[in-house]
Design an enzyme around this catalytic site. Sequence first.
Site, PDB file in Angstrom:
ATOM      1  N   CYS A 146       0.676  -1.375   0.031  1.00 40.95           N
ATOM      2  CA  CYS A 146       0.073  -0.045   0.082  1.00 40.95           C
ATOM      3  C   CYS A 146       0.819   1.297   0.074  1.00 40.95           C
ATOM      4  O   CYS A 146       1.715   1.460   0.665  1.00 40.95           O
ATOM      5  CB  CYS A 146      -0.986   0.018   1.200  1.00 40.95           C
ATOM      6  SG  CYS A 146      -1.264   1.427   2.088  1.00 40.95           S
TER       7      CYS A 146
ATOM      8  N   CYS B  81       1.127   3.320   2.948  1.00 44.99           N
ATOM      9  CA  CYS B  81       1.779   2.588   4.114  1.00 44.99           C
ATOM     10  C   CYS B  81       3.584   2.754   3.853  1.00 44.99           C
ATOM     11  O   CYS B  81       3.981   3.225   4.849  1.00 44.99           O
ATOM     12  CB  CYS B  81       1.499   1.227   4.188  1.00 44.99           C
ATOM     13  SG  CYS B  81      -0.375   0.943   4.507  1.00 44.99           S
TER      14      CYS B  81
ATOM     15  N   VAL C 105      -3.291   9.690 -11.619  1.00 48.50           N
ATOM     16  CA  VAL C 105      -2.763   8.784 -10.381  1.00 48.50           C
ATOM     17  C   VAL C 105      -1.121   9.088 -10.480  1.00 48.50           C
ATOM     18  O   VAL C 105      -0.384   9.433  -9.679  1.00 48.50           O
ATOM     19  CB  VAL C 105      -3.190   7.620 -10.092  1.00 48.50           C
ATOM     20  CG1 VAL C 105      -2.654   7.124  -8.987  1.00 48.50           C
ATOM     21  CG2 VAL C 105      -4.881   7.620  -9.936  1.00 48.50           C
TER      22      VAL C 105
HETATM   23  P1  FAD Z   1       1.285   1.377 -11.713  1.00 48.75           P
HETATM   24  O1  FAD Z   1       0.685   2.855 -11.730  1.00 48.75           O
HETATM   25  O2  FAD Z   1       0.697   0.529 -10.755  1.00 48.75           O
HETATM   26  O3  FAD Z   1       1.016   0.817 -13.214  1.00 48.75           O
HETATM   27  C1  FAD Z   1       1.027  -0.492 -13.444  1.00 48.75           C
HETATM   28  C2  FAD Z   1       1.300  -0.755 -14.812  1.00 48.75           C
HETATM   29  O4  FAD Z   1       0.464  -0.229 -15.558  1.00 48.75           O
HETATM   30  C3  FAD Z   1       2.683   0.273 -15.443  1.00 48.75           C
HETATM   31  O5  FAD Z   1       3.691  -0.229 -15.087  1.00 48.75           O
HETATM   32  C4  FAD Z   1       2.429   0.399 -17.047  1.00 48.75           C
HETATM   33  O6  FAD Z   1       2.620  -0.842 -17.563  1.00 48.75           O
HETATM   34  C5  FAD Z   1       0.818   0.369 -16.959  1.00 48.75           C
HETATM   35  N1  FAD Z   1       0.304   1.939 -17.012  1.00 48.75           N
HETATM   36  C6  FAD Z   1       0.929   2.953 -16.371  1.00 48.75           C
HETATM   37  N2  FAD Z   1       0.098   3.962 -16.715  1.00 48.75           N
HETATM   38  C7  FAD Z   1      -0.817   3.497 -17.467  1.00 48.75           C
HETATM   39  C8  FAD Z   1      -2.210   4.251 -17.747  1.00 48.75           C
HETATM   40  N3  FAD Z   1      -2.332   5.609 -17.794  1.00 48.75           N
HETATM   41  N4  FAD Z   1      -3.242   3.370 -18.781  1.00 48.75           N
HETATM   42  C9  FAD Z   1      -2.820   2.127 -18.895  1.00 48.75           C
HETATM   43  N5  FAD Z   1      -1.742   1.500 -18.268  1.00 48.75           N
HETATM   44  C10 FAD Z   1      -0.944   2.244 -17.600  1.00 48.75           C
HETATM   45  N6  FAD Z   1      -0.862   4.678  -4.513  1.00 48.75           N
HETATM   46  C11 FAD Z   1      -0.801   5.652  -3.641  1.00 48.75           C
HETATM   47  O7  FAD Z   1       0.284   5.978  -3.039  1.00 48.75           O
HETATM   48  N7  FAD Z   1      -1.852   6.760  -3.639  1.00 48.75           N
HETATM   49  C12 FAD Z   1      -2.983   6.404  -4.263  1.00 48.75           C
HETATM   50  O8  FAD Z   1      -3.663   7.312  -4.033  1.00 48.75           O
HETATM   51  C13 FAD Z   1      -3.156   5.401  -5.018  1.00 48.75           C
HETATM   52  N8  FAD Z   1      -4.301   5.382  -5.603  1.00 48.75           N
HETATM   53  C14 FAD Z   1      -4.614   3.984  -6.235  1.00 48.75           C
HETATM   54  C15 FAD Z   1      -5.877   3.657  -6.883  1.00 48.75           C
HETATM   55  C16 FAD Z   1      -6.009   2.608  -7.613  1.00 48.75           C
HETATM   56  C17 FAD Z   1      -7.371   2.443  -8.240  1.00 48.75           C
HETATM   57  C18 FAD Z   1      -5.027   1.623  -7.822  1.00 48.75           C
HETATM   58  C19 FAD Z   1      -5.251   0.247  -8.354  1.00 48.75           C
HETATM   59  C20 FAD Z   1      -3.638   1.720  -7.269  1.00 48.75           C
HETATM   60  C21 FAD Z   1      -3.404   3.137  -6.569  1.00 48.75           C
HETATM   61  N9  FAD Z   1      -2.385   3.405  -5.967  1.00 48.75           N
HETATM   62  C22 FAD Z   1      -1.936   4.696  -5.191  1.00 48.75           C
HETATM   63  C23 FAD Z   1      -1.107   2.390  -6.182  1.00 48.75           C
HETATM   64  C24 FAD Z   1      -0.362   3.077  -7.163  1.00 48.75           C
HETATM   65  O9  FAD Z   1      -1.271   3.594  -8.326  1.00 48.75           O
HETATM   66  C25 FAD Z   1       0.666   2.186  -7.982  1.00 48.75           C
HETATM   67  O10 FAD Z   1      -0.253   1.041  -8.482  1.00 48.75           O
HETATM   68  C26 FAD Z   1       1.735   1.756  -7.333  1.00 48.75           C
HETATM   69  O11 FAD Z   1       2.690   2.810  -6.758  1.00 48.75           O
HETATM   70  C27 FAD Z   1       2.688   0.782  -8.186  1.00 48.75           C
HETATM   71  O12 FAD Z   1       3.307   1.448  -9.185  1.00 48.75           O
HETATM   72  P2  FAD Z   1       3.947   1.103 -10.443  1.00 48.75           P
HETATM   73  O13 FAD Z   1       5.063   1.606 -10.690  1.00 48.75           O
HETATM   74  O14 FAD Z   1       3.989  -0.452 -10.472  1.00 48.75           O
HETATM   75  O15 FAD Z   1       2.895   1.410 -11.667  1.00 48.75           O
END
Ligand code: FAD
Length: 528
Positions: free
Chosen positions: A42, A45, A466
């Site tokens: 999270c 967290c 986001v």
């Molecule tokens: P992520 O943002 O998880 O993206 C995963 C993958 O999706 C990326 O590697 C890429 O391949 C693809 N991707 C990236 N952008 C896009 C796009 N625009 N459209 C389509 N595909 C895309 N974390 C917080 O700290 N605060 C928050 O308020 C928060 N809100 C969230 C709300 C939701 C609904 C969800 C599911 C998650 C939220 N998170 C939040 C978690 C955060 O968004 C990320 O999931 C986490 O930080 C891991 O990031 P990541 O680098 O793996 O990329």
Amino acid sequence: ARAARLYRPGEDPLAVLEAGTVRRALLNASAAWVVQFYSSSCGHCIGFAPTWRALAGDVRDWEPAIRIGVLDCGEEDNYETCKEYGIYYYPTFRYFKAFTKQFTTGENYKAGSDRELQTVRQMMIDFLQNHSQDSRPPACPPLDPVPSHDIATLFDKNNHHYTAIVFESNSSYVGREVILDLIQYENIVVKRALNSDKAFLEKLGITSIPSCYLIYPNGSHGLINILKPLRSFFSSYLKSLPGVRRKLLSQLPIPIKQNKEESTEIKQWKEFDKSKLYMADLESGLHYLLRVELATHKMLEGAELKTFKDFVTVIAKLFPGRQPVVKLLETLQEWLVSLPLDKIPYDAILDLVNNKMRISGIFLTNHVQWVGCQGSRPELRGYTCSLWKLFHTLTVQAAVRPKALINTGFEDNPQVVLQMMRRYIQHFFGCKACAQHFEEMAKESMDSVKTLDKAVLWLWEKHNVVNNRLAGDLSEDPKFPKVQWPTPDLCPACHEEIKGLHSWNEAQVLQFLKHHYNNENILYKYIE
Ligand code: FAD
């Protein structure tokens, strides 16, 4: 299982609790506890961890009276335990009294949204002060002010130790903080008194509050002279008085033994292609969602049960997965439909997913295997990344195979996946603050989505909002910076410039998403 590395046992000044240790630690303890139930996946967290660590360091000397702990509910070994404690959201803070005789789930003590270090510290004091007298931690001295008619008696006796009296206003916490800061020190007793008896204060030469008045072991007394009337100045002055020493360590409660070696296993980095979608991520996400996130809910009923049923209905039709996994979702869906119950214990669902299905050879991986969602540290990325990917995949599947939803009752709804995601996030997503942000975005514009294609674009756009908000945040993986996605190297045609300003070509973005999150782009590498 992922190691709980957001907090390190032995290194951070707090107790890293686990399934095997938490009950023993909290039951019949000689100190009260504040435990943060968190999830290593999270973002909030992760962002909050430095504050919690700083708090633990700040109140380290209070340990014999009140201890700080953490428990990672995102760690699979702990998820049964988190269920027992009734933890639905992360982080959840619970207070536990000393000397509890039976299992309790603790108290959500004045759980406000303000989690500033100082506020939590003051809540800890309030908790100790309201602790029932008969089971109060023995190491915790009285925290109430000495009544003014009793103050004079403190001067009478020849105590052979120092007595410090912090004079302060009714609302000040400084006195209580200093009292607790000194509980591990001998040859000194700290008291607090209110500034109500003005004549008496004048007699002692106290002109401002808070002030600390010191009675020496030989009976002499006077105001202490410090640069600033702050807790840290008072405490360090008192700790450094000649003859004031830290008590022997053996008088401290025995630190909790970790019953399990911290998993030091460093998972081998799996090479992957970021232009591809990996089924290992989608299946691991589903596994986590069904067996960990949802499993914190003991009973599904009302809106939660409806959300879960609709979620399973939609995903059973749209998940572009391997046959045994799709079969599992279909069987689960049929089973849910066949049950005319208005409440279902989640254990019954788990039983179906875990046991009955395994017997019939229909199963879902039972461990996480992140590939495109790997983080450079175990607490980064993982589940939340897979959840985004799962929902993007579902919006694309609904747009490219709209017929799949025929006879579900959802066939004519362009927002079907978005509404289901919205409800899932609202009811079940462990990160409460994330859910609130998402709900705000949904409220603002989800209604305007009139086609299945627009639903694909809506989720893309909101995910980028986001990403933008989280860029530079502590939860950002340095190896995977938050960017506006897809980047120009992934989709050159998606990017344009209009009069020197960046602009998205939405038609191209849609085409790209429909390719990226579709069957032909899925790789099955790393799946056993
Ligand atoms: P992520 O943002 O998880 O993206 C995963 C993958 O999706 C990326 O590697 C890429 O391949 C693809 N991707 C990236 N952008 C896009 C796009 N625009 N459209 C389509 N595909 C895309 N974390 C917080 O700290 N605060 C928050 O308020 C928060 N809100 C969230 C709300 C939701 C609904 C969800 C599911 C998650 C939220 N998170 C939040 C978690 C955060 O968004 C990320 O999931 C986490 O930080 C891991 O990031 P990541 O680098 O793996 O990329």
